[in-house]
Design an enzyme around this catalytic site. Sequence first.
Site, PDB file in Angstrom:
ATOM      1  N   CYS A  68       0.889  -1.167   0.000  1.00 46.61           N
ATOM      2  CA  CYS A  68       0.000   0.000   0.000  1.00 46.61           C
ATOM      3  C   CYS A  68       0.925   1.215   0.000  1.00 46.61           C
ATOM      4  O   CYS A  68       2.098   1.094  -0.359  1.00 46.61           O
ATOM      5  CB  CYS A  68      -0.997  -0.020   1.158  1.00 46.61           C
ATOM      6  SG  CYS A  68      -0.285   0.079   2.821  1.00 46.61           S
TER       7      CYS A  68
HETATM    8  C1  RB5 Z   1      -3.904   5.443   0.826  1.00 48.66           C
HETATM    9  O1  RB5 Z   1      -5.198   5.092   1.166  1.00 48.66           O
HETATM   10  C2  RB5 Z   1      -2.949   5.057   1.953  1.00 48.66           C
HETATM   11  O2  RB5 Z   1      -3.441   5.537   3.166  1.00 48.66           O
HETATM   12  C3  RB5 Z   1      -2.771   3.553   2.028  1.00 48.66           C
HETATM   13  O3  RB5 Z   1      -2.240   3.085   0.827  1.00 48.66           O
HETATM   14  C4  RB5 Z   1      -1.822   3.047   3.085  1.00 48.66           C
HETATM   15  O4  RB5 Z   1      -0.623   3.758   3.074  1.00 48.66           O
HETATM   16  C5  RB5 Z   1      -2.376   2.886   4.426  1.00 48.66           C
HETATM   17  O5  RB5 Z   1      -1.724   2.401   5.345  1.00 48.66           O
END
Ligand code: RB5
Length: 155
Positions: A70
């Site tokens: 993420c």
């Molecule tokens: C984007 O939603 C970002 O908050 C996500 O990719 C992540 O970094 C969350 O922990």
Amino acid sequence: MTFRIVVGSDSAGFEYKEALKKDLQADDRVVEVIDVGVQGGDADTDYPHVAVDAARRVAAGDADRALLVCGTGLGVAIAANKVPGIRAVTAHDSYSVERSVLSNNAQVLTMGQRVVGLELARKLAREWLSYEFDDTSKSADKVAAITAYEERATE
Ligand code: RB5
């Protein structure tokens, strides 16, 4: 050892997920790659859903490990850890990647596309496949203690 690996990301980790997936598919140590999404950088599935889907597949025995991306690697780790039996960690350095398997028997590795360079992420993923937890090591009792706490918490 060969692995069946789940890959997944939200839109913030999509490019790295695709690059890591390609590497895994080309790696002789990997017999299967299961992609649980997202399927595009503008997809709107949030990270908890992808992470839990991936972690459930590992917990069910349909895959050996999961590699999740993420923005930071943090959200997917937190979400994956809600699945009973799963030990998910965020790691962006070689030593932590090694210990995540050898000390913690973590089945899920997470990384942040906004945190680590792509070439380092690729190298870490390659290294990750070279480690296997030793059930007879001193670490086994500690991992068993985590499992026991989890089982008591869900009784
Ligand atoms: C984007 O939603 C970002 O908050 C996500 O990719 C992540 O970094 C969350 O922990």
